[in-house]
Design a protein around this motif. Structure first.
Motif, PDB file in Angstrom:
ATOM      1  N   LYS A 183      13.582 109.259  42.019  1.00 60.90           N
ATOM      2  CA  LYS A 183      13.055 108.426  43.106  1.00 60.90           C
ATOM      3  C   LYS A 183      12.877 106.991  42.656  1.00 60.90           C
ATOM      4  O   LYS A 183      12.268 106.725  41.624  1.00 60.90           O
ATOM      5  N   LEU A 239      14.857 108.817  50.280  1.00 66.05           N
ATOM      6  CA  LEU A 239      15.907 107.852  50.579  1.00 66.05           C
ATOM      7  C   LEU A 239      15.344 106.479  50.894  1.00 66.05           C
ATOM      8  O   LEU A 239      15.991 105.459  50.671  1.00 66.05           O
ATOM      9  N   ARG A 240      14.101 106.443  51.432  1.00 68.76           N
ATOM     10  CA  ARG A 240      13.590 105.125  51.785  1.00 68.76           C
ATOM     11  C   ARG A 240      13.121 104.342  50.565  1.00 68.76           C
ATOM     12  O   ARG A 240      12.847 103.160  50.652  1.00 68.76           O
ATOM     13  N   CYS A 241      13.027 105.023  49.398  1.00 68.36           N
ATOM     14  CA  CYS A 241      12.590 104.317  48.198  1.00 68.36           C
ATOM     15  C   CYS A 241      13.767 103.774  47.402  1.00 68.36           C
ATOM     16  O   CYS A 241      13.567 103.272  46.302  1.00 68.36           O
ATOM     17  N   VAL A 242      14.989 103.910  47.909  1.00 70.26           N
ATOM     18  CA  VAL A 242      16.153 103.417  47.171  1.00 70.26           C
ATOM     19  C   VAL A 242      16.089 101.892  47.120  1.00 70.26           C
ATOM     20  O   VAL A 242      15.956 101.253  48.160  1.00 70.26           O
ATOM     21  N   PRO A 243      16.156 101.296  45.930  1.00 71.39           N
ATOM     22  CA  PRO A 243      16.042  99.831  45.853  1.00 71.39           C
ATOM     23  C   PRO A 243      17.284  99.149  46.406  1.00 71.39           C
ATOM     24  O   PRO A 243      18.332  99.762  46.581  1.00 71.39           O
ATOM     25  N   LYS A 244      17.130  97.835  46.635  1.00 68.53           N
ATOM     26  CA  LYS A 244      18.163  97.072  47.327  1.00 68.53           C
ATOM     27  C   LYS A 244      19.489  97.124  46.569  1.00 68.53           C
ATOM     28  O   LYS A 244      20.550  97.196  47.147  1.00 68.53           O
ATOM     29  N   SER A 269      21.068 108.798  55.067  1.00 70.38           N
ATOM     30  CA  SER A 269      19.798 108.743  55.802  1.00 70.38           C
ATOM     31  C   SER A 269      20.018 108.889  57.302  1.00 70.38           C
ATOM     32  O   SER A 269      19.212 109.501  57.996  1.00 70.38           O
ATOM     33  N   TRP A 324      21.563 100.198  47.195  1.00 70.97           N
ATOM     34  CA  TRP A 324      21.876 100.532  48.575  1.00 70.97           C
ATOM     35  C   TRP A 324      23.369 100.398  48.801  1.00 70.97           C
ATOM     36  O   TRP A 324      23.962  99.391  48.507  1.00 70.97           O
ATOM     37  N   LYS A 342      23.275 104.922  53.328  1.00 74.86           N
ATOM     38  CA  LYS A 342      23.043 104.677  54.752  1.00 74.86           C
ATOM     39  C   LYS A 342      23.508 105.886  55.554  1.00 74.86           C
ATOM     40  O   LYS A 342      22.798 106.364  56.439  1.00 74.86           O
TER      41      LYS A 342
END
Lengths: 459, 469
Positions: B301, B398-403, B414, B406, B411
């Motif tokens: 994570k 998935l929302r904790c994936v850093p920029k 998710s 990405w 995308k």
């Protein structure tokens, strides 16, 4: 400038002058004890000095008066609540609050069993079942609060760690700070509930006096009204077990009062936690609103999304700890509102009874609606930034904005009752509809009883 | 460290040597060699001892299959569910051969098998029993309560037929499950592997024990009843006349028919309970697969992972979703029958609770069976809703994936998780989520409020009414 300006607020020239005076008047801050590792994790940057928790706008400082009051009424036994540093909050089984709580649970359990035995003798029906439900809910709430108290120290540490980032720039403090909001709402609920309890006693005492006077006048004997007689009549189920004595009578009154407080405290606690969470989402929304007509770098959006994700994670953690309490409170409120609404068309004997009944009904409905709306506020606040985000100019548009919009639209950010339902405005509307439907059916059942009218006064 | 010059060093050494007499030096050497010999002997003895111990262990011990291999499990669903299906096979459900084998490739279904023949015979006998029940109910005034035996036997019959069809598909389903399992990230420890099997076994054990207790209580209550409604002098005959009244409505009493009726009752009760257990067990298995994937995502994570990692996880997630769909298609009818059954029986039993109970035995049996029914319904709903909940948990990671990490893969992943409704369903009419539990509870309360109006207190403990629930 460090110190009081940690809560960056749009200060006018007069205020700035005052804050400057305040910092000059303070003694020089001591060097943080770096050897003490326990403080390190609260420092966002280790070179900064220790945050002064007493001055910060954090949740722990906002709720500690009410949690301390609850401890006096034998709920949520924690030690070290009054200290500014949230790390000092501890839960131990061998402490005075725990002893008080266990004594209270034992006493309430005795009253519940006494009532159960009495009701099994005279026969349970829908009308006298309410006393059992009241004591049962209070007992279950006590146990739920003890379990919550066990998880409270790590929860409040995690909460403070997460919200420290909101106490400094670029986040601004909204118009009324968290402390004032929680105080206002808490005082209102406590004041109104005290009024309700007082009016209950007044109504019961006046009814008793009038009944004794009327019955003895009808039977041509002298009227005798005293405390002993009143208590024996009102709490007759206890005195089937125990002999009468003034100590026991006052203990019964005390336990009754404490039970009423616990019954109200469930909702008060949920309201405080909701306000604490919604406050932070409001700060995020305010920050997003400030960016509306500006050209924003991607790093700002990365930061905003990161903080939003942190708040969502905090909400999920709080939700997993508090879900049982929310479920219990909802069931409790639903039952009591339905029960009180059933008696709407009943004939009552004296005007004081009418006054008490309507005050208690309106207070109950008002408290339920207020708690629901406060909890639904979290969901509303979390989505309020969407309007601005969707209007971000093409130059500032980036993947992070897209991700943030996706998150805000798809995820339900709200407290829940064990994930069966989420506390949103839609739920309140649905519950109101359900209550009306059930009332319409139940009122039909009660029609024959109501037609009988008032029972004879002096049996 | 040399702190003396070399010449002095040598002299010093010679001095040291000469400090001991030749006798002591000889003794030293003898002692040394003796010590070495003792060590060697001990070592050999030690080695021999260990060898014999090892052989002892390797030899067949008192418990056959008491070796380490039998206690190791791969953590696969086929192994976890093997014994449960074996028990069901004794009760003429799901006649698949090879359920306790190690590999799902050993599963097979054949029409000429002993199990399948037993199953077909039992279906025929259930059909006869259902026909008799129907005949009796149709010849008497019909009410909400009187159709209870039809619904009970009808749903048992339906589940038996569906289970036979499921048994035909079971080998292919298990092979596909095995493939999906092999592709998932493996459990880090033996404890993790055993978790799903442990839960399944506990659920089955508790469920079977409680249903056995309920059956015992019902027998005791029926015996009391038989004494109350005594039409003949023989208590055993009374008992059988009470519990299998639909048989003796058309024929006269005979021991063989009574035994057949008893056998039918016991098996039907087991299958009625087993419906819910089966749905629970499949849900536990599916939720465990999602949890396996989520645990792996949790380990990484917030870290920077390559797009190939996300692509792999997305495909694995998709595989589990397809597996969920296949299982759903296979057991959908069972789920629907189970839920409708529970809804009907809770409504009926809640209505009956308003009556006065003739005796304490009745009251004990009645409330135990009501609480067991409500508990079982709640357990089925919550376990099957856990599949949907676990599938949504992936979004948290998935929302904790850093920029920087990405990419279109994340995308796509998710969006898939959000938009796809992954849940068991009842013939696609309703999806089993937590929201459903709430709406079912609301439905039950609504129906009760209406049914209470039509309630009459007198006819439910009637001696002519069919007893069996």
């Amino acid at each position: 400038m460090e110190g009081p300006a940690l809560n960056a607020r749009k200060t006018g020239p007069k205020r700035r002058h005052e804050s400057l005076l305040r910092t000059l008047a303070q003694p020089a801050n001591t060097v943080p004890k770096l050897a003490d590792k326990t403080h390190l994790e609260f420092n966002v940057i280790t070179s900064e000095k220790l945050p002064e928790y007493a001055r910060l706008d954090i949740f722990h400082r906002a709720v500690y008066p009410f949690m301390f009051l609850a401890q006096c009424f034998a709920v949520m036994p924690l030690t070290g609540i009054r200290e500014p540093n949230p790390r000092r909050v501890r839960f131990t089984y061998k402490s005075l609050p725990m002893v008080v709580t266990l004594t209270f649970i034992a006493a309430a359990l005795m009253m519940e069993l006494a009532m159960l035995k009495h009701l099994l003798q005279i026969g349970i029906n829908a009308k006298n079942f309410v006393g059992l439900v009241f004591f049962g809910c209070v007992l279950i709430a006590c146990v739920v609060f003890i379990r919550l108290a066990r998880r409270w120290p790590p929860l409040i540490r995690y909460w403070t760690r997460t919200e420290l980032v909101f106490t400094r720039a670029p986040y601004e403090m909204p118009k009324r700070n968290l402390y004032r909001r929680v105080q206002l709402a808490g005082m209102m609920i406590i004041g109104l509930s005290l009024g309700e309890h007082a009016m209950y006693q007044v109504s019961a005492i006046l009814s008793y006096k009038r009944r004794v006077n009327l019955c003895s006048a009808a039977a041509n004997i002298t009227a005798v009204t005293n405390f002993e007689d009143y208590i024996s009549l009102n709490y007759d189920y206890v005195f089937q077990w125990l002999p009468y004595s003034p100590i026991i009578a006052s203990l019964i009154l005390l336990i009754n009062g404490a039970c009423t407080f616990v019954w109200n405290y469930m909702d008060l606690f949920i309201m405080m936690v909701s306000k604490g969470l919604a406050y932070r989402f409001e700060q995020i929304t305010a920050r997003i609103r400030k960016l509306e007509h500006e050209e924003v770098a991607e790093s700002t959006f990365i930061e905003i999304r990161e903080h939003y994700v942190k708040m969502c994670e905090l909400l999920e953690y709080v939700d997993s700890s508090m879900s049982s309490l929310i479920l219990l409170s909802c069931v409790n409120n639903l039952y009591f509102v339905c029960y009180q609404l059933l008696n709407v068309f009943n004939k009552l004997r004296w005007p004081i009874n009418y006054v008490y009944f309507w005050y208690s009904l309106l207070y109950l409905i008002g408290r339920t609606a207020f708690v629901f709306l406060t909890a639904a506020d979290i969901n509303e606040e979390s989505k309020r930034g969407l309007g601005v985000l969707r209007r971000v100019s093409s130059k500032s548009w980036c993947v992070e904005v897209e991700r943030l919009i996706f998150q805000m639209t798809t995820q339900t950010v709200a407290l829940s009752g064990k994930k069966f339902y989420f506390l949103t405005r839609r739920l309140l509307f649905g519950m109101a509809g359900t209550i009306v439907t059930y009332e319409l059916v139940l009122l039909q059942f009660d029609e024959p009883n109501r037609r009988k009218g008032l029972l004879p006064l002096c049996a | 460290m040399k702190f003396l010059p070399a010449k002095l060093e040598r002299k010093f050494r010679r001095l040291k040597k000469h400090s001991r007499s030749s006798l002591t030096r000889k003794l030293d050497v003898m002692h040394e060699s003796a010590r070495k010999k003792v060590i060697e002997e001990n070592c050999d003895a030690y080695k021999n001892q260990k060898q014999s111990e090892y052989e002892c262990r390797k030899r067949p011990t008192k418990f056959p299959g008491g070796t380490r291999e039998t206690f190791l499990s791969e953590g696969s669903f086929h192994q976890a569910v093997g014994r449960v299906l074996l028990v069901a096979e004794f009760f003429a459900m799901m006649p698949v051969k090879g359920v306790t084998a190690k590999h799902p490739g050993d599963l097979s279904f054949s029409w000429r098998n002993v199990r399948t023949c037993f199953c077909l015979v039992f279906i025929a006998s259930s059909l006869a029993n259902f026909g008799l029940s129907l005949f009796k109910v149709l010849n008497n005034p019909i009410s909400f309560n009187s159709v209870k035996p039809i619904i009970f036997r009808g749903s048992v019959l339906l589940v038996l037929i569906v289970a036979l069809r499921l048994a035909q598909q079971w080998p292919t389903l298990m092979m596909y499950w095995h493939e999906v399992e092999q592709g998932l990230p493996q459990y880090p420890s033996q404890v993790g592997k055993g978790q799903m099997g442990h839960t399944i076994r506990m659920v089955m054990l508790v469920g079977m024990m409680l249903s056995f207790a309920e059956h015992l209580l019902s027998m005791i209550s029926a015996i009391h009843y038989a004494r109350y409604c005594n039409s003949t002098s023989d208590p055993i005959k009374n008992y059988f006349l009470r519990t299998n009244d639909e048989i003796f409505y058309v024929t006269s009493y005979s021991t063989a028919l009574a035994l057949w009726g008893k056998f039918q009752n016991v098996y039907s009760t087991f299958i009625w309970n087993y419906m819910d257990m089966f749905v629970m067990i499949i849900s536990i298995g599916l939720a465990a697969k999602f949890r396996q994937l989520n645990n792996d995502l949790r380990n990484f994570k917030g870290m920077h992972m390559a797009p190939s990692y996300w692509s792999e996880r997305r495909i694995q997630y998709r595989n589990i979703c397809v597996l969920c769909d296949k299982m759903d298609d296979a057991i959908s009818l069972i789920t629907m029958v189970s839920f409708s059954n529970n809804l009907y029986f809770i409504c009926v039993q809640l209505l009956r609770s308003l009556n006065t109970m003739p005796s304490v035995a009745h009251a004990v049996y009645f409330y135990f069976s009501l609480i067991f029914l409500i508990g079982r319904t709640l357990a089925v709903s919550l376990y099957s809703a856990s599949v949907h909940d676990e599938s949504r948990l992936t979004l948290r990671y998935l929302r904790c994936v850093p920029k920087d990490s990405w990419c279109p893969e994340v995308k796509r992943f998710s969006e898939e998780v959000i938009n796809d409704e992954v849940a068991l369903s009842g013939m696609k009419f309703f999806h089993l989520t937590r929201k459903l539990v709430l709406s079912v509870a609301g439905t039950i309360v609504t129906y009760e409020l209406v049914l209470i109006q039509f309630h009459e207190d007198n006819d439910l403990w009637d001696c002519n009414q069919s007893y069996y629930s």
